[in-house]
Each structure stands twice: as C-alpha cells, then as structure tokens.
Motif scaffolding. Structure first.
Motif, PDB file in Angstrom:
ATOM      1  N   GLN A   1      36.038  33.250  43.038  1.00  0.00           N
ATOM      2  CA  GLN A   1      37.131  34.197  42.832  1.00  0.00           C
ATOM      3  C   GLN A   1      37.258  35.143  44.035  1.00  0.00           C
ATOM      4  OE1 GLN A   1      36.556  37.353  39.915  1.00  0.00           O
ATOM      5  NE2 GLN A   1      38.622  36.992  39.113  1.00  0.00           N
ATOM      6  N   ALA A   2      36.121  35.622  44.520  1.00  0.00           N
ATOM      7  CA  ALA A   2      36.159  36.548  45.664  1.00  0.00           C
ATOM      8  C   ALA A   2      36.759  35.848  46.880  1.00  0.00           C
ATOM      9  CB  ALA A   2      34.744  37.053  45.964  1.00  0.00           C
ATOM     10  N   ALA A   3      36.379  34.583  47.070  1.00  0.00           N
ATOM     11  CA  ALA A   3      36.923  33.831  48.207  1.00  0.00           C
ATOM     12  C   ALA A   3      38.424  33.628  48.046  1.00  0.00           C
ATOM     13  CB  ALA A   3      36.204  32.480  48.319  1.00  0.00           C
ATOM     14  N   ARG A   4      38.844  33.416  46.788  1.00  0.00           N
ATOM     15  CA  ARG A   4      40.265  33.206  46.524  1.00  0.00           C
ATOM     16  C   ARG A   4      41.075  34.462  46.861  1.00  0.00           C
ATOM     17  NH1 ARG A   4      43.269  30.052  42.890  1.00  0.00           N
ATOM     18  NH2 ARG A   4      41.539  28.582  42.913  1.00  0.00           N
ATOM     19  N   VAL A   5      40.526  35.607  46.467  1.00  0.00           N
ATOM     20  CA  VAL A   5      41.210  36.871  46.742  1.00  0.00           C
ATOM     21  C   VAL A   5      41.396  37.039  48.253  1.00  0.00           C
ATOM     22  CG1 VAL A   5      40.954  39.387  46.674  1.00  0.00           C
ATOM     23  CG2 VAL A   5      40.506  38.030  44.612  1.00  0.00           C
ATOM     24  N   GLU A   6      40.373  36.710  48.996  1.00  0.00           N
ATOM     25  CA  GLU A   6      40.470  36.832  50.463  1.00  0.00           C
ATOM     26  C   GLU A   6      41.515  35.863  51.001  1.00  0.00           C
ATOM     27  OE1 GLU A   6      39.238  39.302  52.159  1.00  0.00           O
ATOM     28  OE2 GLU A   6      38.505  39.907  50.175  1.00  0.00           O
ATOM     29  N   ALA A   7      41.489  34.631  50.482  1.00  0.00           N
ATOM     30  CA  ALA A   7      42.464  33.631  50.938  1.00  0.00           C
ATOM     31  C   ALA A   7      43.880  34.085  50.599  1.00  0.00           C
ATOM     32  CB  ALA A   7      42.170  32.277  50.293  1.00  0.00           C
ATOM     33  N   PHE A   8      44.035  34.686  49.426  1.00  0.00           N
ATOM     34  CA  PHE A   8      45.349  35.192  49.014  1.00  0.00           C
ATOM     35  C   PHE A   8      45.822  36.278  49.982  1.00  0.00           C
ATOM     36  CE2 PHE A   8      48.242  37.963  46.737  1.00  0.00           C
ATOM     37  CZ  PHE A   8      49.070  37.078  46.081  1.00  0.00           C
TER      38      PHE A   8
ATOM     39  N   THR B   1      47.127  31.167  50.037  1.00  0.00           N
ATOM     40  CA  THR B   1      47.397  30.649  48.685  1.00  0.00           C
ATOM     41  C   THR B   1      48.240  31.664  47.935  1.00  0.00           C
ATOM     42  OG1 THR B   1      46.420  29.887  46.614  1.00  0.00           O
ATOM     43  CG2 THR B   1      45.245  31.638  47.742  1.00  0.00           C
ATOM     44  N   ARG B   2      48.959  31.162  46.959  1.00  0.00           N
ATOM     45  CA  ARG B   2      49.726  32.056  46.093  1.00  0.00           C
ATOM     46  C   ARG B   2      49.180  32.005  44.670  1.00  0.00           C
ATOM     47  NH1 ARG B   2      51.924  35.984  47.964  1.00  0.00           N
ATOM     48  NH2 ARG B   2      53.724  36.006  46.569  1.00  0.00           N
ATOM     49  N   ARG B   3      47.984  31.452  44.526  1.00  0.00           N
ATOM     50  CA  ARG B   3      47.381  31.355  43.193  1.00  0.00           C
ATOM     51  C   ARG B   3      46.135  32.225  43.124  1.00  0.00           C
ATOM     52  NH1 ARG B   3      48.922  26.284  40.338  1.00  0.00           N
ATOM     53  NH2 ARG B   3      46.834  25.898  39.612  1.00  0.00           N
ATOM     54  N   LEU B   4      46.026  32.932  42.000  1.00  0.00           N
ATOM     55  CA  LEU B   4      44.847  33.757  41.765  1.00  0.00           C
ATOM     56  C   LEU B   4      43.981  33.109  40.682  1.00  0.00           C
ATOM     57  CD1 LEU B   4      46.492  37.300  41.782  1.00  0.00           C
ATOM     58  CD2 LEU B   4      45.203  36.202  43.633  1.00  0.00           C
ATOM     59  N   LEU B   5      42.724  33.508  40.657  1.00  0.00           N
ATOM     60  CA  LEU B   5      41.767  32.942  39.706  1.00  0.00           C
ATOM     61  C   LEU B   5      41.301  34.055  38.771  1.00  0.00           C
ATOM     62  CD1 LEU B   5      40.082  30.341  39.088  1.00  0.00           C
ATOM     63  CD2 LEU B   5      38.314  31.304  40.572  1.00  0.00           C
ATOM     64  N   GLY B   6      41.428  33.828  37.476  1.00  0.00           N
ATOM     65  CA  GLY B   6      40.966  34.816  36.501  1.00  0.00           C
ATOM     66  C   GLY B   6      39.822  34.258  35.672  1.00  0.00           C
TER      67      GLY B   6
ATOM     68  N   ASP C   1      54.026  33.720  41.900  1.00  0.00           N
ATOM     69  CA  ASP C   1      55.458  33.649  42.189  1.00  0.00           C
ATOM     70  C   ASP C   1      56.295  33.234  40.980  1.00  0.00           C
ATOM     71  OD1 ASP C   1      55.303  34.431  44.869  1.00  0.00           O
ATOM     72  OD2 ASP C   1      54.564  32.440  45.410  1.00  0.00           O
ATOM     73  N   THR C   2      55.730  32.411  40.119  1.00  0.00           N
ATOM     74  CA  THR C   2      56.491  31.952  38.947  1.00  0.00           C
ATOM     75  C   THR C   2      55.941  32.519  37.642  1.00  0.00           C
ATOM     76  OG1 THR C   2      55.073  30.019  38.663  1.00  0.00           O
ATOM     77  CG2 THR C   2      57.024  29.749  40.071  1.00  0.00           C
ATOM     78  N   GLY C   3      54.722  33.065  37.695  1.00  0.00           N
ATOM     79  CA  GLY C   3      54.095  33.566  36.473  1.00  0.00           C
ATOM     80  C   GLY C   3      53.486  32.479  35.613  1.00  0.00           C
TER      81      GLY C   3
ATOM     82  N   LEU D   1      52.689  42.111  44.874  1.00  0.00           N
ATOM     83  CA  LEU D   1      52.203  40.823  45.362  1.00  0.00           C
ATOM     84  C   LEU D   1      53.329  39.869  45.777  1.00  0.00           C
ATOM     85  CD1 LEU D   1      49.270  40.175  42.850  1.00  0.00           C
ATOM     86  CD2 LEU D   1      49.272  41.439  44.999  1.00  0.00           C
ATOM     87  N   HIS D   2      54.566  40.317  45.602  1.00  0.00           N
ATOM     88  CA  HIS D   2      55.667  39.455  46.048  1.00  0.00           C
ATOM     89  C   HIS D   2      56.142  39.813  47.448  1.00  0.00           C
ATOM     90  CE1 HIS D   2      56.589  38.510  41.570  1.00  0.00           C
ATOM     91  NE2 HIS D   2      55.693  37.693  42.072  1.00  0.00           N
TER      92      HIS D   2
END
Lengths: 283, 805
Positions: free
Chosen positions: B459-466, B471-476, B667-669, B803-804
């Motif tokens: 998740q932490a890596a994803r946040v950095e990538a975002f 990426t436009r996807r987050l991980l919860g 972007d799309t929810g 975030l948009h």
C-alpha cells in the motif's frame, strides 16, 4: 406489477403487422423481445390496448455479412454474440452486446427493439450512430431508410412514424480500430457513461474517427467534433484531451441515482479516453 | 481391536455435530419443488391488493371506491372506516407504538396502505386498484430526522398530540418517540475529557432494506362452520403471530392456526406484522372465502420494514500510546412514520449497547433518540441481531478514526485494546456479560493469513506510485474485529409483547428408530432441517438422515419465538440438545432393563448404551426405541418422546476477524475486491458447510450495503430506489471470492457450546468493506465519508481530496 388489459396479436408478416398498426393507431405497440416494453407495461407507465408481437415474422430475422452488414430487427443480442461472421466483420458489435444486461435478457432482447425504442439508456443506438448505420422502416407506403444519426429526436421519440416498423439495421463494414467502453453500477444496469469509438489509421495517423456516447443526454449523442479532433493525429494525449473536450461540449447529462452531472461529465471523459486508447491500439 | 474403526464408522453414519452434511432442503429447492406462500391455492380463493399513497404526507379527504366496486370480479374495497368498528384500523407494533392498518384521515409515508381491494383474481384486483379514487391534500414533508425535531416542524403523528409519555419514557417533541440511555454519562464525559487524545465523528449508517427474494404475503382462510381461522404467511415468528392475531381479533387462540411454509429469505423483513395480514384476515372473515395477499417487489421495498437509518455521533478517548479511556455515543434514529422496530420489548434501540465491541473500554455511555419522519416504518435487524450491525459499524469506524488521530496502525490499536482471553466471562462497561472469546488468537491468525505487513508495504508503495503519476488506483485494507450478541434471550429481560424469548423442541422417536422433531423456530434458508437433525443425531445416536425436522405450523410445533437475530441455534438448538438428552435419559433406563443392569452400569457410546467393562453387551438406540413401544417396562411409561423449553441463561457472543483488500479507481469511483478473508468463531461448529454458506451469503449482503444498496428519498418523500435497477442486489458478477477461516471458542453456557453465525458476516462485513474504502484514502487525509460507497460517492471523495488534479 400487473399490466393493464390488452389484446394480443401475432401477425406472420410485416404487412400484417402494419395493417394492425393502421387499424389500432396509437393504441397499439409492437413488441419484439419485450425487455423494455413489458416492464413499462407492468409498471403501467405504458398501457397499450393492443400488443403486436413480431416474433412470428420470419422476414425480420437473419444476418447478412458482406461489404455491407445487414441485421434483421428480431436478431437477439445472444445471436449477435454467437455469430462468427459478425465477430470477424464488426467486433465492436460483440463488445457492446456483451455489456448489455445479463444473459437472460440478451437471450430475448433484440437489436431492433434496442434501437427502435428510443431509450437513451440503451447501448445500441449510440453504437449505430458511431457506425453510421441505417435503419429500414417499413410502412403502409413501402420501406424507407433513415440514418441512425438522424433517427433520435427526444426520449422515446424517433423518426419512426406510428404505422412503421423497424425491420433491419445495416451498416458498412467498420474499420479495425474499435472499442465500446461502458461504466455501469452493476450487471443489468444502464450505462453511467459509455463510449463507442471507431478509428481507421494509416501510417501511424488517424484517417477517420467516429465517436458516440450512451446515456449522457436525453438522446444518444454522436459527437462529430470529437471524431474530427482525432483525425490526422496519433491519438496522443493532446488529441485525446481535445476529443474529450469536444465530446463534453456535445453531451448534456442529468443527475440521477448514478450520480450528479459533474461526476457524469468527468466519467464520460475518462471512459472516452479509455475507448480511444483501446480503439487506437486495434487500428 | 476392531472397536476403533467400528466406532469411527458409526460416528460417520450419524452425520452429527461437525459433519459437512449436504442440506436436505436443497433437493426440493433446486428442483422448484418448494412450497411458498404464493404456491398455496385454496378453493374459491380471492386476491387482495392495496391502493397505496403516492404522497409522503397528505390529508386523505375522501375515498371513492364506486368505480372499483363496479368492475366485475371485485368483491370488496376495505378502508379504515370499514375496519374501525372492529378496532382494526390501527394495530399495535412490536415497539409499543401503534400503526395505521389503512390510512385513517392522513397518510404518513409514500406507499402507505390506503384501501384494500378484494377480487376474484389478482389481475382484476390490480385493475380495481387503479379505479379507486382518493382525494389527497398534500401536507409539508419531513424526511430529515434533525429537521423533524425543529420546534416548528410539522406534526406527523396527530394521534399522539399531547401525549408526553411514550412506550419508553418521556417524549420531548411532537416528532420524538423515545430517548433510551445506557451507561455512565458523567463518568464517560469526564474520562474522555481527561484523555490525551480525543477523536470525534458522526457515522451515518444509511437506510437500506432486507429485500428477501420472496416478498411478504399471506393466505387467510376462515372456516365459518368450525370457526377456525388458518393463516399461511411469510412469518419469521409464526407462534407470536398467532398470539397477536388472537389478541387483535378476539378469536380464541386454539381456533387460529398459523403456518409458515417454505420462506424465501427473511433477514428481519418478515418479523413484524403488516397491514396486508390484518386486511387479509378481515377480508376472509367478511367474505367467508380464503384471501391471498402477496406484495410485489416495489411494495416490499417501499412499505415493509427497512433497516438502519442511524446517525451515530461518537466520541472516543485514548492515551497517546493507544489505550482507550472511554466511549460516548449518541444516536439519532430515524424510525419513519410509526415505531415498528422489531426489538425485544424492553430494548427500543435493540442491543446497540454492544457498541464497545471487542474492546476493553473502562467506561462508556450511549443514548438513542427515536424520531418520526415521513418515511416507511421499520428499523428491523437486517441479518443481524437487534441494532448490532449499527453498533459494530460504529465502533469499527471509531477505532479507525482514533488510529488516524493517534497516527497508529489500526490493527495494532485493536490488538492493544482487545478484551483478553483470560478476562472472560467479561462484563462490558454497558452491562453485557460476554460469554467467551479469544480475540488475540483470531486476530493474529487473520493478519498472518493475509500477510498484513506485506499488504501495508504494498500500500505504501502504491501511494508513492500514485503521487508520481504512475497509477490511478489506490489500495485499501479494510480491517474489522467484531463481536456479535445473539440468541435472545433470557426470559428475565427479553420478551416480545410479553412473550418471553425462550424456544422449544419436541421429539418423537418412532418404534423403528427414526424420529421427528418439531421446533418453535422457522427456517428461511438457514438449513434447520439439516443442522437440527445433526444436533439430535449426536445427542440420541439416531442418524441425522433418519430424523425429520418440522417447523412453522402452530397446530403441531411447540411454542417458540421464531427465527431472527441468530437465535435459532443458541436457543432452539439448545432446546433440541436438551430434549435429546431427555430422550437419552429415558433410553438409558430402558437399556438398563433390557440388559438387566443398573442404570449407572451403562455408558453412552455414539449410538448405544454399553455395559461398562463389557463392550459386547449393549443396546443400540434403535433397539431401545423398539422396546419402548413393545415391552412393558416396570416403572417406565411406553413411548419415547421428549419436550424441552429452553430459557438461555445468557446470550452468545460470536466474533470474527475480517480483512478486505480493495482496489479503487479514483477517476471513475469503481472498486475491485482483490481479497476478502473472513475468520469466524461461532463456538462449536455444527455443520461447517452451512457455516461457510452462511458466511458467503452474509458477506454478499454486507458488500451490497457498504458499496451501493440504499433506500433513498427525495425532499418530497418520494422513494428514489424503489426497483432492483437502483437498489443494489449483487449477482455473481459483483460478488468477490471469499476466503473463510475459523477458530472455535465454545460458549460455556450453551449445551453444545454453539453460538449463532448466520448474521456475523453482515455485522463484520459492512465495516470491513467500508473501512477498506476509507483506508485507501487515509494517506490523502480522509477521516470519514458515509456509505454507501457507490461510484459517484467514491469519486466525490477523491475529488474533494484533490486527487483529480
């Protein structure tokens, strides 16, 4: 959920159906797969006194694939999905049909009903506009052809006259670059936003492009400006941005349970950009 | 010795406790051979249908039924005026309020029953409904429970004008129903005020609906010759319905037979009494013919009992290293037009005071204000024990919010505060005695199973990538550790309209060693015919395949309070075990006589009594049963039957640890559930396959509720989500794969150590899904956003967080 009383008719020919329409006027409705009309009747939002079932008319069936593709109005979404010739000649039709409702609905729902009903939520109307398809309308004075792009006037109001029946859809074999991208809340739902895109390319440049959108106005939207914005480009970020902005100038969504206008406009842009990218990758 | 394989074989043959026995009901259901209310057809049967209000609040000036009555086939049109002489134009609710059966002068919610048309077939009835002309004068509408409490808010319940004392204490406003409190208000405020860290938030649990596949309905049939009234209906509590029907109608209870046939899902929707039942009964009495009423889907969602609609304001304190110091909750509960909650009578907010959850919280307080609005009545426990899903959602959100405030990992914060295994039985600050639990073991097992540390790294890596635009996807990562409270309940504090919440089982062993058992509960899909036979198999040594389970017919089944709130296994399951033990006790006397030994010289061995120290000398239960019917045994009555009425000493407290891993497209929810791990501890496991099925079903309902399912109203009180196009009912396509797991901590007070389980996945699932959404945005500053997390709401969250772009 019980419809009002109606008389049921099952003619075996197009002239037979037309004569019933002439006889009963606006008290009659034709029904093909029934997946739009029957629920409306159960809700008593539609209460035709005469229901004319087209299922007995053999002339409304059949798919012809040549340079021009012609699909009989009674062809179901499932028949479209199973048709090898269509998969080769017009894969965008397959991609769109697969995203309509669920298998049970697709087994009964027809292409003709989908395009003729004039429901802006239906997927096939925008696709037909994108394909620059033509609808054959049979009436008391013979058959005429109306372009899909000229057909839709208002919600449930089309260029079809009361005594006419939509008998077939035809369109030229489309270019290879295609995509039908649809966002929906769940299976069986209408689109929150959907985009049909066709792209022809030569030498790394778009030579022609066609864009149409589903459920983003009270009629399906063909965006000539969005298509034009792509021609001559390599579908790079600037071109996509210009096309999206052009499309957003043509749509007019309303707030409903799928979300507010601002959301729909934004999502329409995201969906179109994705559709362009996919169509370009196939062009 | 060949004894060991022999005993293994005999045990397997029983299909008793712990056996993943296939559901015996399914042969019937999967072949379309169920017998539901709408399958019942009686000679001369008439059909009822309702004229319903299109307005949320309006004066009913007149009703003209002349055109409807003129339609051939229409037998009657009932209005409040027709019911008034019988005193049936209003009816009592389970919550101590009363509810209009048919509009008496005004309507208070859209879809309210105004007139009841009776016709010779349902098509004519539907046409006649259209012909009844009702003249309405619309009144101002209140759909917001906060606006309803303003001084100049419209008076909704004119019948209560001037009534300052309600069923649960004083009313402080004309739209106020009750205030209900639990715990130490002053002590809690003081403890939180003195805390190093304080978190405050309002958590809204939106209005939704149980939406069982089969809607509600009944067939009422009055036999005017013998004076007997039979009512077939979709009742989760048939015996209570019989008692209520007797009290309302004045017909002696022995002259009323209530039958719940197969029921296609209840989830709390079929606990209450609806106007359709009353009107059908009146109509059959008036016409002398059977009358069927079955609502359609839209009627079900618009007018029968909703669930939730709780505005929960929370305040929680902690030390800076994460020890919780106190919890304060205030709930504004929107009950709609009538207080028709289905709770034990003394608990107007159900068991909401389980809201301290799985945590050892030294001091707590909760208060609930019930409010009237122009919305449908209800407030039932949709696949949960009474208001327990609300409570679990509340505490599991508050824990996450506190973790944000503390800058702490939410898994660790839970671990620090769990009630320890050595603290059970544990008395919570709000007065519950938790029977058993081992939360740390379950939690560690869950976190290990999902590689929690690895997920957090990803998740932490994803946040950095975002943040880098890759990426436009987050991980919860959605965490939940819930504690349920099920199995109402001890008669000393739980009753429904005065009927103590015991339950019952009556067993008859047949001469050839098979059996029938009848219970006071009623399955709506839970698989009682399968599982209760397994309990009896282990208790009596009769194979489950030779035991018929029957429920739902008040003429044959013993009195019980029905099936809801996961009470069947904790209460009727206990009665079943106890009745089985009575059978075995008598069987032991018979065996002793047959073997010519003293009772105490025998020991029980799976399916037989064996003489101690002489394993070759035994009598099987089948042999004993035969003897019970064909031998004169001195001092022992013939036959082999037993009845048990079981009053549980306490509730049971199942618990579980859930982890949801969710991908979110900002972007799309849209969302995608990558993994869902569910560990449930329901004590002794009767049938692992049924437990797994229950967990799958409950999680799918939880998914629906968290991610899109709602009953929404516009400002005029129009229902905006009245069909399945807009009301989210997941199909296989939307449903993720579930990974189930378990620990087993038996209940110390239940005869076989079992707790309820059917509702746990809804209770734990909703916060797990919702916490995953929240967690995805935690790194970007989100604290709280309300369910349901459908596409546009998630999109709005992303937009509001910038975030948009």
């Amino acid at each position: 959920m019980i419809p009002a009383t109606f008389e049921y008719h099952r003619p075996d020919s197009v002239p037979g159906a037309i004569s019933l329409l002439q006889q009963h006027g606006d008290d009659a409705r034709v029904v093909a797969g029934g997946h739009s009309l029957i629920p409306m009747m159960k809700l008593r939002m539609a209460a035709p006194g005469h229901l004319i079932d087209l299922q007995g008319i053999a002339d409304l069936r059949g798919v012809e694939v040549g340079d021009t593709i012609r699909i009989g109005a009674l062809t179901t979404q499932s028949e479209i999905l199973a048709h090898a010739g269509l998969a080769e000649a017009a894969p965008i039709l397959i991609e769109a049909a697969r995203q309509i409702a669920d298998p049970q609905v697709r087994n009964l729902g027809t292409l003709g009903g989908n395009v003729a009903n004039g429901d802006p939520g239906n997927d096939m109307p925008a696709l037909m506009m994108c394909l620059d398809a033509s609808f054959a309308l049979a009436g008391p004075d013979g058959t005429r052809e109306v372009a899909a792009r000229e057909f839709y006037e208002a919600p449930y109001v089309t260029a079809r006259e009361e005594e006419e029946i939509l008998t077939a859809v035809s369109f030229a074999r489309p270019p290879r670059g295609h995509a039908y991208e649809k966002q929906k809340r769940k299976i069986g739902d209408y689109a929150t936003a959907a985009a049909a895109v066709l792209i022809a390319a030569d030498g790394g440049r778009v030579t022609s492009a066609s864009v149409a959108m589903t459920n983003l106005a009270d009629v399906p939207v063909f965006s000539a400006a969005a298509g034009a914005a792509l021609v001559g480009t390599d579908c790079g970020p600037d071109a996509v941005r210009t096309a999206v902005a052009a499309m957003q100038g043509d749509i007019d969504p309303v707030e409903d349970n799928r979300g507010p206008v601002e959301f729909k406009r934004h999502v329409a842009g995201v969906i179109l950009a994705r559709a362009i990218a996919r169509a370009w990758s196939r062009a | 010795m060949k004894d060991l394989p022999d005993s293994e074989e005999r045990r397997a043959n029983l299909k008793g406790l712990g056996c993943a026995r296939k559901r015996v009901e399914d042969a019937r259901f999967t072949q379309g051979k169920g017998n539901y209310v709408d399958d019942i057809k009686l000679p001369g049967m008439l059909f009822g249908d309702f004229v319903r209000s299109p307005y949320a609040h309006a004066r009913v000036k007149s009703i003209d039924a002349a055109a409807a009555l003129a339609l051939p086939g229409v037998v009657a049109v009932l209005t409040a005026k027709d019911l008034e002489p019988l005193g049936l134009h209003w009816m009592p609710t389970l919550a101590g309020d009363k509810q209009m059966v048919l509009a008496d002068g005004k309507v208070l919610f859209q879809g309210q029953e105004v007139a009841f048309v009776v016709a010779t077939d349902r098509y004519i009835a539907a046409d006649a409904v259209e012909l009844v002309e009702v003249d309405y004068e619309d009144l101002p509408v209140v759909v917001d429970p906060f606006k309803a409490q303003e001084p100049d808010a419209p008076v909704l319940r004119e019948d209560l004008e001037g009534v300052t004392e309600g069923a649960h204490g004083p009313r402080r406003h004309h739209n106020h129903i009750f205030t209900w409190e639990q715990g130490d208000a002053a002590g809690t405020t003081a403890a939180i005020d003195a805390s190093e860290v304080i978190a405050e938030e309002t958590i809204y649990y939106h209005r939704t609906h149980p939406c069982p596949l089969e809607t509600c309905g009944c067939v009422a049939s009055m036999d005017k010759i013998n004076g007997k009234l039979t009512v077939y209906g979709t009742f989760q509590a048939p015996h209570v319905v019989r008692t209520v029907a007797s009290l309302l109608s004045g017909i002696d209870e022995h002259n009323i037979r209530v039958v719940s046939p197969d029921i296609g899902g209840g989830f709390g929707n079929k606990v209450g009494v609806y106007p359709g039942y009353v009107c059908s009964i009146v109509a059959t009495i008036v016409t002398g013919k059977p009358v069927k009423w079955v609502e359609d889907r839209m009627e079900n969602m618009m007018a029968t009992a909703f669930a939730r609609d709780y505005w929960m304001k929370g305040r929680i304190g902690a030390t800076k290293d994460g020890r919780i110091t106190g919890l304060h909750a205030h709930v504004t509960a929107d009950h709609g037009a009538f207080d028709a909650c289905a709770d034990p009578t003394k608990f107007p907010a159900g068991f909401f005071h389980i809201c301290t959850g799985s945590y050892d919280i030294p001091v707590a307080y909760c208060a609930v204000d019930g409010i009237y609005t122009n919305k449908a009545p209800g407030g039932v426990a949709y696949r949960c024990s009474f208001r327990v899903t609300e409570a679990a959602y509340f505490i599991e959100r508050m824990i996450e919010i506190l973790a944000i405030k503390l800058g702490m990992d939410a898994a660790e914060l839970r671990r620090i505060n769990f009630i320890r295994a050595d603290q059970f039985p544990y008395t919570s600050a709000l007065g519950w005695e938790y029977d058993s639990g081992d939360y740390h073991t379950a939690w560690d097992k869950a976190l290990k199973a999902v590689d929690y540390a690895g997920l957090r790294r990803e998740q932490a890596a994803r946040v950095e990538a975002f943040k880098r635009g890759e990426t436009r996807r987050l991980l919860g990562i959605g965490l939940t550790h819930f504690t349920e409270i099920v199995g109402a309940g001890p008669v000393k504090n739980c009753d429904i309209l005065g009927m103590g919440m015991f339950d019952s089982c009556e067993i008859r062993i047949h001469p050839t060693g098979s059996a029938i058992a009848r219970l006071g509960t009623i399955s709506q899909g839970q698989g009682h015919a399968t599982t209760f036979a397994q309990i009896l198999a282990s208790e009596t040594g009769i194979p489950a395949d030779k035991i018929t389970i029957e429920e739902g017919d008040t003429d044959t089944a013993p009195y019980g309070l029905g099936t809801y709130g996961s009470r069947s296994t904790p209460v009727a399951g206990a009665a079943t075990a106890m009745a089985g033990r009575k059978i075995r006790a008598k069987a032991q006397m018979i065996a002793a006589y047959l073997l010519e030994v003293h009772d105490n010289d025998l020991e029980w061995d799976i399916d037989r009594f064996v003489v101690k120290g002489a394993p070759e000398r035994f009598k099987t239960m089948a042999e004993i049963a035969y003897a019970a019917y064909n031998q004169a045994i001195p001092g022992v009555e013939p036959g082999l039957e037993a009845v048990s009425y079981y009053d549980p000493p306490n509730m049971t407290y199942p618990f579980g640890a859930y982890v949801c891993v969710m991908e979110i497209d900002v972007d799309t929810g849209e969302h995608e559930i990558r993994q869902f791990y569910a560990l449930d501890d329901c004590g002794t496991r009767i049938n692992p396959m049924i437990i797994e099925g229950q967990v799958h079903g409950g999680l799918t309902e939880a998914l629906a509720i968290a991610m899109g399912q709602e009953i929404a109203y516009d400002d005029m009180g129009n229902v905006r989500t009245g069909t399945l196009m807009d009301f989210f009912l997941p199909t296989a396509w939307e449903t993720p794969n579930y990974q189930t797991d378990w620990t087993e901590t038996p209940s110390p007070h239940h005869p076989i150590g079992a707790k309820g389980v059917g509702e746990s996945p809804n209770v734990g699932g909703v916060p797990a899904f919702s916490n995953a959404v929240h967690d995805a945005f935690r790194a970007f500053g989100l604290t709280q956003t309300h369910m349901p997390h459908d596409h546009w709401r998630i999109w709005r969250t992303a937009r509001d967080l910038g975030l948009h772009g």
